[in-house]
Design a protein around this motif. Structure first.
Motif, PDB file in Angstrom:
ATOM      1  N   MET A   1       0.690  -1.285  -0.070  1.00 42.02           N
ATOM      2  CA  MET A   1      -0.020   0.043   0.079  1.00 42.02           C
ATOM      3  C   MET A   1       0.807   1.269  -0.103  1.00 42.02           C
ATOM      4  SD  MET A   1      -2.656   0.979   3.051  1.00 42.02           S
ATOM      5  CE  MET A   1      -3.083   2.679   3.114  1.00 42.02           C
ATOM      6  N   SER A   2       0.598   2.070  -0.906  1.00 44.91           N
ATOM      7  CA  SER A   2       1.446   3.399  -1.057  1.00 44.91           C
ATOM      8  C   SER A   2       0.850   4.517  -0.069  1.00 44.91           C
ATOM      9  CB  SER A   2       1.214   4.086  -2.364  1.00 44.91           C
ATOM     10  OG  SER A   2       2.042   3.163  -3.301  1.00 44.91           O
ATOM     11  N   VAL A   3       1.891   5.050   0.734  1.00 49.26           N
ATOM     12  CA  VAL A   3       1.559   6.138   1.689  1.00 49.26           C
ATOM     13  C   VAL A   3       1.716   7.524   0.637  1.00 49.26           C
ATOM     14  CG1 VAL A   3       2.274   7.542   3.650  1.00 49.26           C
ATOM     15  CG2 VAL A   3       1.821   4.707   3.663  1.00 49.26           C
ATOM     16  N   LEU A   4       2.859   7.631  -0.123  1.00 55.70           N
ATOM     17  CA  LEU A   4       3.149   8.620  -0.766  1.00 55.70           C
ATOM     18  C   LEU A   4       3.412   8.336  -2.280  1.00 55.70           C
ATOM     19  CD1 LEU A   4       5.846  11.109   0.214  1.00 55.70           C
ATOM     20  CD2 LEU A   4       6.034  10.120  -2.152  1.00 55.70           C
ATOM     21  N   LYS A   5       2.788   8.893  -3.300  1.00 54.60           N
ATOM     22  CA  LYS A   5       3.276   8.601  -4.624  1.00 54.60           C
ATOM     23  C   LYS A   5       2.952   9.673  -5.433  1.00 54.60           C
ATOM     24  CE  LYS A   5       1.941   5.331  -8.092  1.00 54.60           C
ATOM     25  NZ  LYS A   5       0.823   4.097  -8.575  1.00 54.60           N
ATOM     26  N   VAL A   6       4.331   9.839  -6.179  1.00 54.66           N
ATOM     27  CA  VAL A   6       4.755  10.916  -6.983  1.00 54.66           C
ATOM     28  C   VAL A   6       4.612  10.412  -8.420  1.00 54.66           C
ATOM     29  CG1 VAL A   6       6.394  12.752  -7.753  1.00 54.66           C
ATOM     30  CG2 VAL A   6       5.902  12.232  -5.306  1.00 54.66           C
TER      31      VAL A   6
ATOM     32  N   GLY B   1      10.045  15.055 -14.456  1.00 51.81           N
ATOM     33  CA  GLY B   1       9.409  14.018 -14.493  1.00 51.81           C
ATOM     34  C   GLY B   1       9.824  12.895 -13.477  1.00 51.81           C
ATOM     35  N   VAL B   2       9.630  13.498 -12.266  1.00 47.31           N
ATOM     36  CA  VAL B   2      10.069  12.683 -11.140  1.00 47.31           C
ATOM     37  C   VAL B   2       9.051  11.661 -10.587  1.00 47.31           C
ATOM     38  CG1 VAL B   2      10.485  12.726  -8.886  1.00 47.31           C
ATOM     39  CG2 VAL B   2      11.887  14.355 -10.321  1.00 47.31           C
ATOM     40  N   ASN B   3       9.365  10.511 -10.627  1.00 49.61           N
ATOM     41  CA  ASN B   3       8.679   9.544 -10.005  1.00 49.61           C
ATOM     42  C   ASN B   3       8.914   8.766  -8.700  1.00 49.61           C
ATOM     43  OD1 ASN B   3       6.414   9.059 -12.221  1.00 49.61           O
ATOM     44  ND2 ASN B   3       8.368   8.845 -13.324  1.00 49.61           N
ATOM     45  N   LEU B   4       8.212   8.742  -7.620  1.00 48.42           N
ATOM     46  CA  LEU B   4       8.306   8.307  -6.254  1.00 48.42           C
ATOM     47  C   LEU B   4       7.634   7.311  -5.549  1.00 48.42           C
ATOM     48  CD1 LEU B   4      10.498  11.022  -4.144  1.00 48.42           C
ATOM     49  CD2 LEU B   4      11.422   8.889  -5.085  1.00 48.42           C
ATOM     50  N   GLU B   5       7.683   6.511  -4.772  1.00 51.70           N
ATOM     51  CA  GLU B   5       6.601   5.737  -4.266  1.00 51.70           C
ATOM     52  C   GLU B   5       7.309   5.344  -2.818  1.00 51.70           C
ATOM     53  OE1 GLU B   5       3.264   2.362  -4.722  1.00 51.70           O
ATOM     54  OE2 GLU B   5       4.682   2.484  -6.088  1.00 51.70           O
ATOM     55  N   VAL B   6       6.595   5.667  -1.747  1.00 48.00           N
ATOM     56  CA  VAL B   6       6.895   5.323  -0.387  1.00 48.00           C
ATOM     57  C   VAL B   6       5.732   4.376   0.119  1.00 48.00           C
ATOM     58  CG1 VAL B   6       7.476   5.878   1.954  1.00 48.00           C
ATOM     59  CG2 VAL B   6       8.325   7.367   0.004  1.00 48.00           C
ATOM     60  N   LYS B   7       6.016   3.168   0.448  1.00 50.68           N
ATOM     61  CA  LYS B   7       4.857   1.959   0.905  1.00 50.68           C
ATOM     62  C   LYS B   7       4.836   2.315   2.546  1.00 50.68           C
ATOM     63  CE  LYS B   7       6.245  -0.788  -2.776  1.00 50.68           C
ATOM     64  NZ  LYS B   7       7.014  -1.668  -3.387  1.00 50.68           N
ATOM     65  N   LYS B   8       3.812   1.563   2.863  1.00 51.41           N
ATOM     66  CA  LYS B   8       3.369   1.561   4.178  1.00 51.41           C
ATOM     67  C   LYS B   8       4.495   0.786   4.980  1.00 51.41           C
ATOM     68  CE  LYS B   8      -0.207   0.437   7.810  1.00 51.41           C
ATOM     69  NZ  LYS B   8       0.365   1.465   8.706  1.00 51.41           N
ATOM     70  N   GLY B   9       5.152   1.571   6.053  1.00 55.10           N
ATOM     71  CA  GLY B   9       6.103   0.592   6.942  1.00 55.10           C
ATOM     72  C   GLY B   9       7.454   0.660   6.332  1.00 55.10           C
ATOM     73  N   GLU B  10       7.654   1.543   5.501  1.00 54.92           N
ATOM     74  CA  GLU B  10       9.057   1.618   4.483  1.00 54.92           C
ATOM     75  C   GLU B  10       9.779   3.112   5.111  1.00 54.92           C
ATOM     76  OE1 GLU B  10      10.071   0.452   0.199  1.00 54.92           O
ATOM     77  OE2 GLU B  10       8.870   2.561   0.399  1.00 54.92           O
ATOM     78  N   VAL B  11      11.110   2.613   4.746  1.00 59.86           N
ATOM     79  CA  VAL B  11      12.009   3.497   4.973  1.00 59.86           C
ATOM     80  C   VAL B  11      12.650   3.735   3.697  1.00 59.86           C
ATOM     81  CG1 VAL B  11      14.012   4.881   6.075  1.00 59.86           C
ATOM     82  CG2 VAL B  11      12.592   3.341   7.513  1.00 59.86           C
ATOM     83  N   PHE B  12      12.340   4.903   3.064  1.00 55.04           N
ATOM     84  CA  PHE B  12      12.836   5.368   1.673  1.00 55.04           C
ATOM     85  C   PHE B  12      14.046   6.357   1.776  1.00 55.04           C
ATOM     86  CE2 PHE B  12      12.797   7.138  -2.486  1.00 55.04           C
ATOM     87  CZ  PHE B  12      12.681   6.084  -3.330  1.00 55.04           C
ATOM     88  N   GLY B  13      15.123   6.106   1.182  1.00 52.15           N
ATOM     89  CA  GLY B  13      16.307   7.230   1.277  1.00 52.15           C
ATOM     90  C   GLY B  13      16.187   7.653  -0.325  1.00 52.15           C
ATOM     91  N   PHE B  14      16.073   9.157  -0.109  1.00 44.81           N
ATOM     92  CA  PHE B  14      16.373  10.052  -1.177  1.00 44.81           C
ATOM     93  C   PHE B  14      17.390  10.573  -1.102  1.00 44.81           C
ATOM     94  CE2 PHE B  14      13.680  14.045  -3.119  1.00 44.81           C
ATOM     95  CZ  PHE B  14      13.856  13.371  -4.291  1.00 44.81           C
ATOM     96  N   ILE B  15      18.259  10.418  -2.077  1.00 43.41           N
ATOM     97  CA  ILE B  15      19.849  10.675  -2.274  1.00 43.41           C
ATOM     98  C   ILE B  15      20.053  11.578  -3.395  1.00 43.41           C
ATOM     99  CG2 ILE B  15      20.415   9.374  -0.563  1.00 43.41           C
ATOM    100  CD1 ILE B  15      21.927   7.790  -2.521  1.00 43.41           C
ATOM    101  N   GLY B  16      21.016  12.466  -3.473  1.00 39.27           N
ATOM    102  CA  GLY B  16      21.623  13.089  -4.586  1.00 39.27           C
ATOM    103  C   GLY B  16      22.396  14.191  -4.206  1.00 39.27           C
ATOM    104  N   PRO B  17      23.171  14.993  -4.941  1.00 40.69           N
ATOM    105  CA  PRO B  17      23.843  16.138  -4.843  1.00 40.69           C
ATOM    106  C   PRO B  17      23.321  17.295  -4.508  1.00 40.69           C
ATOM    107  CG  PRO B  17      24.063  15.636  -7.110  1.00 40.69           C
ATOM    108  CD  PRO B  17      23.282  14.605  -6.529  1.00 40.69           C
TER     109      PRO B  17
END
Length: 304
Positions: free
Chosen positions: A1-6, A21-37
């Motif tokens: 189940m998605s909590v956050l969807k881009v 054109g950014v696509n992202l998805e964070v699911k329930k109970g998940e730690v999602f790392g968002f990295i970049g310079p």
């Protein structure tokens, strides 16, 4: 189940396209790392998710609601910690924590006291007297005291010492175990590696890789240190071998993960005395990926 969807998120400032054109998805109970310079588009994405900026194109939803039109409702169930916390100078740290917790409808005094002790914070001091690290602690205590369903953390450990970073990591894992979701934007790769189930790498406003750390290992190389009875020959002619160096009686080199089996078979004929293997780190992945991109775009005027 998605909590956050881009989906296909684009943001333009005049002629400059900050997100493409950014696509992202964070699911329930998940730690999602968002990295970049720096300048890659991490903070712009987060500001759109928080309803501070309006996207030029695309969709962004949290809890199935639109982040721009339903921002007030969404904020009741999220906790946000920025990388540089600004607080009301005449309020004490404790007063600020209470204010933030009340805004989200919480009142867990036991949890508040426990976190204040764990983060070694003096809540009786005025915020104007706090160092950067102490301001971060106030925001982190307020966030983790709240009963949020999604934590959006943008460089949250900026200014914290290593001991406090460890406390922060414990709090993230506790939130995950309680079924909460976390979007963690960080440049501290060891932190991301310890905490995150999946990682998205953003560069120049585009997501260039997404996946679990094991899925992204194909971009990395394993570090090997090998000592043999007989001198190794033909190593540099093998596919996937890089940066061979002689170190006393041993050879140090890197191997592309997919070629590891063939390389081990080759060196085993020279009677291995010692073999040390260091697994590829997220830092290796990150640097190799960006170095390759930089070289490909040198002279093309690409913005990093």
């Amino acid at each position: 189940m998605s909590v956050l969807k881009v989906s296909n998120l684009t943001k333009e400032f005049g002629k400059f396209r900050a997100l493409d054109g950014v696509n992202l998805e964070v699911k329930k109970g998940e730690v999602f790392g968002f990295i970049g310079p720096n300048g890659a588009g991490k903070s712009t994405t987060i500001r759109i998710l928080l309803g501070i900026l309006k996207a030029t194109e695309g969709q962004a939803q949290i809890f199935g609601r639109d982040v721009w039109t339903d921002a007030v409702e969404i904020h009741k169930k999220i906790a946000y910690v920025p990388g540089d916390v600004n607080l009301w100078p005449n309020l004490t740290g404790g007063e600020v924590i209470d204010l933030f917790v009340k805004l989200r409808g919480g009142n867990n005094k036991q949890r508040r006291e426990e976190l204040i002790q764990r983060f070694d914070l003096d809540p009786s001091k005025k915020c104007r007297t706090y160092s950067k690290g102490n301001r971060q602690k106030v925001a982190l205590v307020a966030a983790f005291t709240s009963d949020a369903d999604l934590y959006i953390l943008d460089e949250p450990t900026s200014g914290l010492d290593p001991l406090m970073e460890h406390v922060f990591q414990e709090c993230v894992m506790e939130a995950k175990q309680a079924g909460k979701s976390v979007l963690l934007s960080s440049h501290i790769l060891s932190e991301v590696e310890k905490l995150c189930d999946r990682v998205g790498i953003i560069r120049q406003g585009k997501i260039i890789e997404t996946g679990s750390l094991s899925e992204l290992r194909h971009l990395t190389r394993t570090n090997l240190l090998v000592e043999t009875k007989n001198p190794i020959t033909g190593l540099q002619e093998l596919h996937g071998v890089h940066e061979v160096e002689k170190k006393e009686q041993a050879l140090s080199f890197q191997v592309d993960t997919e070629e590891l089996d063939a390389v081990i078979k080759h060196i085993s004929q020279f009677n291995i005395v010692k073999l040390e293997s260091a697994p590829p780190t997220l830092e290796d992945l990150f640097m190799r990926h960006y170095e390759g991109k930089e070289q490909a775009e040198s002279g093309a005027g690409g913005r990093s």
